[in-house]
Design an enzyme around this catalytic site. Structure first.
Site, PDB file in Angstrom:
ATOM      1  N   GLU A 144       0.828  -1.215   0.000  1.00  0.00           N
ATOM      2  CA  GLU A 144       0.000   0.000   0.000  1.00  0.00           C
ATOM      3  C   GLU A 144       0.860   1.262   0.000  1.00  0.00           C
ATOM      4  O   GLU A 144       0.858   2.023   0.984  1.00  0.00           O
ATOM      5  CB  GLU A 144      -0.974  -0.019   1.177  1.00  0.00           C
ATOM      6  N   GLU A 300      -6.769  -7.590  -0.674  1.00  0.00           N
ATOM      7  CA  GLU A 300      -7.170  -7.520   0.732  1.00  0.00           C
ATOM      8  C   GLU A 300      -8.605  -7.050   0.854  1.00  0.00           C
ATOM      9  O   GLU A 300      -9.023  -6.128   0.157  1.00  0.00           O
ATOM     10  CB  GLU A 300      -6.316  -6.483   1.501  1.00  0.00           C
TER      11      GLU A 300
HETATM   12  C1  GAL Z   1      -4.206  -2.595   4.963  1.00  0.00           C
HETATM   13  C2  GAL Z   1      -2.805  -3.144   5.105  1.00  0.00           C
HETATM   14  C3  GAL Z   1      -2.767  -4.431   5.901  1.00  0.00           C
HETATM   15  C4  GAL Z   1      -3.619  -4.326   7.113  1.00  0.00           C
HETATM   16  C5  GAL Z   1      -5.011  -3.975   6.701  1.00  0.00           C
HETATM   17  C6  GAL Z   1      -6.012  -3.906   7.816  1.00  0.00           C
HETATM   18  O1  GAL Z   1      -4.183  -1.223   4.813  1.00  0.00           O
HETATM   19  O2  GAL Z   1      -2.250  -3.358   3.842  1.00  0.00           O
HETATM   20  O3  GAL Z   1      -1.432  -4.705   6.238  1.00  0.00           O
HETATM   21  O4  GAL Z   1      -3.087  -3.340   7.952  1.00  0.00           O
HETATM   22  O5  GAL Z   1      -5.001  -2.713   6.085  1.00  0.00           O
HETATM   23  O6  GAL Z   1      -7.269  -3.521   7.348  1.00  0.00           O
END
Ligand code: GAL
Length: 664
Positions: A144, A300
């Protein structure tokens, strides 16, 4: 290969005894891919010259043995304490010169040669070690980019910015011209005098700020590319990606896209926001479009609640399944989560995971397992694509420039306004691409241009040519105002679009907070945020302001130009009015919904390709919905071959329909 299913895997948080259980439960859940190693730097390189990959070899070997592919992180997202301790100059600084200290993550200045060289060294180790590993399917660079450290204003960045400016402008005279430094006595005699736009007594030079946003994006990309160079050299057979974020201002997704072998997105829908699936829809369409229509990866999402909003709602039963299928319907070939096993300690212990603290006898684990099974049953969806008749224009340069200070109104939140332009298309069930202004628009029946404040003469010509050749274009206010250096196009706004739109905007007339005005004529209702004094120069008014200072002046116009038509919207129409206008433009353009007559709240999308043709129906509404199909089809998730002519979707229900006789 099918639709990939899985999540971030952080085995370093657990004793090795747990890993065997992880593999077993991943198999139960039909996990086919995990993203491993994102935050493993301190563990694999505990000291500058000590490497410890043994434990990670065992992780990789175990995953290979279980038949699970690895999306292998380059581990550079959170530098280890020893690095920033030895080189505090690698830490980022904000615009007030305050340092961002280590102790969380992403604590590096993107321009830092120290950070970049240590990152490259680590990636060389990783690539040399794992390029040929049987589990390796994909490289995941960083994490990110720009999520926490969006821009850095330190001395190292300042020097890098000056280098960037020299490359861009060659002479200081060219820089002075581009930045309009005759204003407020800002003329530079030498590049060495230039600083980042740090906090100043009042508005820093807007062109300088704009260039700093461009530079900031490129600095982040340079970090990514430095690592990618290593991988291209040492691991050329394996594709490379990084996880982008939705409507993420520091990172221009269109500029990054050519450097990603496959587009990847993290998206966290908010269960407390009833229509957050529309924001998701926009982000998914953008991912697909930025990648030229290729399938992309949802890298994610959360199986349940997150931990980083002020109030973190869980995903009620069926929601995680619905939103996962929404991503697939809009082109995703992977449904991955953050994260596999819920942490016991650290800042994310209250973030949901595929395997919750309470173990397998949980609603979340049951829903995860059911989804894994369901996705595994329709592998032919992977690789299929979709097409759209409508394009919505998005442009990071214009976004950056529009939201700088010292404007007629600083209440223009472009991310929000863009979603307002997208919503009527989504609600009408129309497929939409999100494209940059430089993209060839031939083939789109309708193009929507939300507030394209910064518009180059070349892009204005492209839009004009699009309409001349028969296109239908809708442009909203405060478009075509400045050039690439935030200098006003002379000749009356919106100068490069005046001929096309058949009008001139004589004065901007932003409305005060909480104030709305009535509009009437073809569209009757209310409008707020903005108004302006429009003089017609060939266009006709299709709605007027009917009260306030501009009563009687045009609010919405239409102009026949060449073989096409250009509409202009000079205010923010309330949602129902905007929907009515969009519907009229669509009708004029001959744009049809994916499936006519859909009940409210039901989304339809089509993907097509070698694997067949798939119609996705997703019920985002709160009640059961009945959908008539255009022809008898087979429900690919129901597991039987019978043809159906109607589908009944429970609230949050999903159906995936294919041709009778296809797959199954
Ligand atoms: C994203 C990140 C992850 C985790 C996740 C939690 O922004 O890439 O590592 O922190 O959020 O929602």
């Amino acid at each position: 290969m099918g639709i990939r299913f899985g999540g971030d895997y952080n085995p370093e948080q657990w004793p090795e005894e747990v890993w065997a259980e992880d593999l077993e439960l991943m198999r139960t859940a039909r996990v086919s891919m995990v993203t491993a190693g994102i935050f493993s730097w301190a563990r694999v390189q505990p000291r500058p010259d000590v490497w410890d990959f043994g434990w990670f070899d065992r992780v990789m070997d175990g995953l290979a043995g279980a038949g699970i592919d690895v999306c292998l992180a380059t581990m550079t997202a959170s530098p280890p304490p020893w690095l920033s301790h030895a080189h505090p100059e690698m830490l980022p600084e904000d615009a007030d010169g305050r340092r961002r200290w280590p102790g969380a993550r992403q604590h590096y200045c993107p321009s830092s040669p120290v950070y970049r060289s240590h990152a490259v060294r680590l990636v060389e180790q990783l690539a040399a070690r794992y390029a040929g590993h049987p589990a390796l399917a994909l490289w995941h660079i960083g994490n990110e980019y720009g999520c926490h450290t969006r821009q850095c204003f330190c001395e190292v960045s300042a020097a890098d910015f000056r280098r960037w400016l020299r490359d861009r402008y060659s002479t200081v005279d060219a820089l002075n011209a581009a930045w309009s430094t005759a204003f407020w006595s800002q003329a530079y005699g030498d590049f060495d005098e230039v600083l980042p736009p740090r906090t100043a007594p009042t508005f820093p030079n807007p062109a300088q700020q704009l260039d700093y946003l461009r530079f900031g994006d490129e600095a982040l990309r340079a970090c990514y590319l430095a690592e990618k160079d290593v991988l291209d050299r040492l691991s050329p057979a394996i594709p490379v990606t990084t996880n982008l974020m939705p409507q993420h201002k520091p990172v221009d997704a269109f500029a990054w896209a050519p450097h990603l072998d496959t587009m990847a997105l993290d998206f966290y829908q908010d269960p407390h926001v009833p229509d957050d699936h529309i924001r998701a829809g926009y982000a998914f369409d953008l991912m697909r479009s930025a990648g030229g229509g290729r399938p992309w990866l949802l890298l994610e999402q959360a199986p349940g609640a997150v931990n980083w909003r002020p109030r973190n709602g869980p995903k009620p039963p069926g929601t995680m399944r619905l939103w996962s299928w929404q991503a697939v319907a809009q082109g995703a070939d992977a449904v991955l989560f953050f994260q596999w096993r819920q942490s016991l300690g650290g800042a994310e212990k209250f973030h949901s995971a595929m395997l919750p603290h309470a173990g397998t006898d949980t609603r979340i684990f049951r829903e995860v397992t059911a989804l894994g099974r369901e996705l595994a049953a329709v592998p032919e969806i992977a690789g299929t694509r979709s097409r759209a008749d409508v394009a919505l224009l998005a442009d990071w340069n214009s976004w950056w420039a529009l939201e700088l200070d010292s404007k007629p109104s600083t209440a223009l939140d472009l991310a929000q306004l863009t979603l307002e332009h997208y919503r009527p298309l989504f609600e009408a069930g129309v497929a939409c691409d999100i494209v940059p202004p430089g993209r060839d628009l031939t083939g789109y029946r309708m193009v929507v241009v939300p507030h394209l404040y910064l518009l180059t003469a070349e892009d204005a010509r492209r839009l004009t040519g699009y309409v001349r050749d028969g296109g239908r274009l809708v442009v909203s206010f405060f478009s075509g105002i400045v050039d690439a250096h935030d200098r006003v196009h002379p000749g009356g706004a919106p100068a490069p679009l005046r001929e096309l739109l058949g009008l001139r905007v004589e004065e901007f007339w932003p409305l005060a907070a909480g104030v709305s005005v009535a509009v009437g004529g073809g569209y009757t209702g209310r409008a707020d945020l903005w108004s302006e004094a429009i003089d017609l120069e060939g266009a006709e008014a299709v709605a007027q302001f009917t009260e306030g200072d501009l009563a009687g002046r045009p609010a919405v116009t239409r102009h026949g130009y060449g073989r096409g038509t250009a509409w202009y919207v000079g205010t923010r129409l309330e949602p129902a009015l905007l929907r009515a206008l969009w519907d009229d433009v669509r009708e004029a353009a001959g744009v049809l919904p994916v499936l006519p007559g859909l009940p409210d709240g039901v989304q339809a999308a089509v993907r097509e390709g070698a694997g067949g043709r798939f119609l996705f129906l997703l019920n985002h509404g709160g009640t059961t919905a009945d959908v008539a199909l255009p022809e008898p089809m087979r429900d690919a998730l129901a597991g039987d071959a019978a043809a159906v002519e109607r589908v009944t979707l429970a609230a949050r229900g999903v159906a995936v329909l294919t041709a009778v006789g296809q797959g199954g």
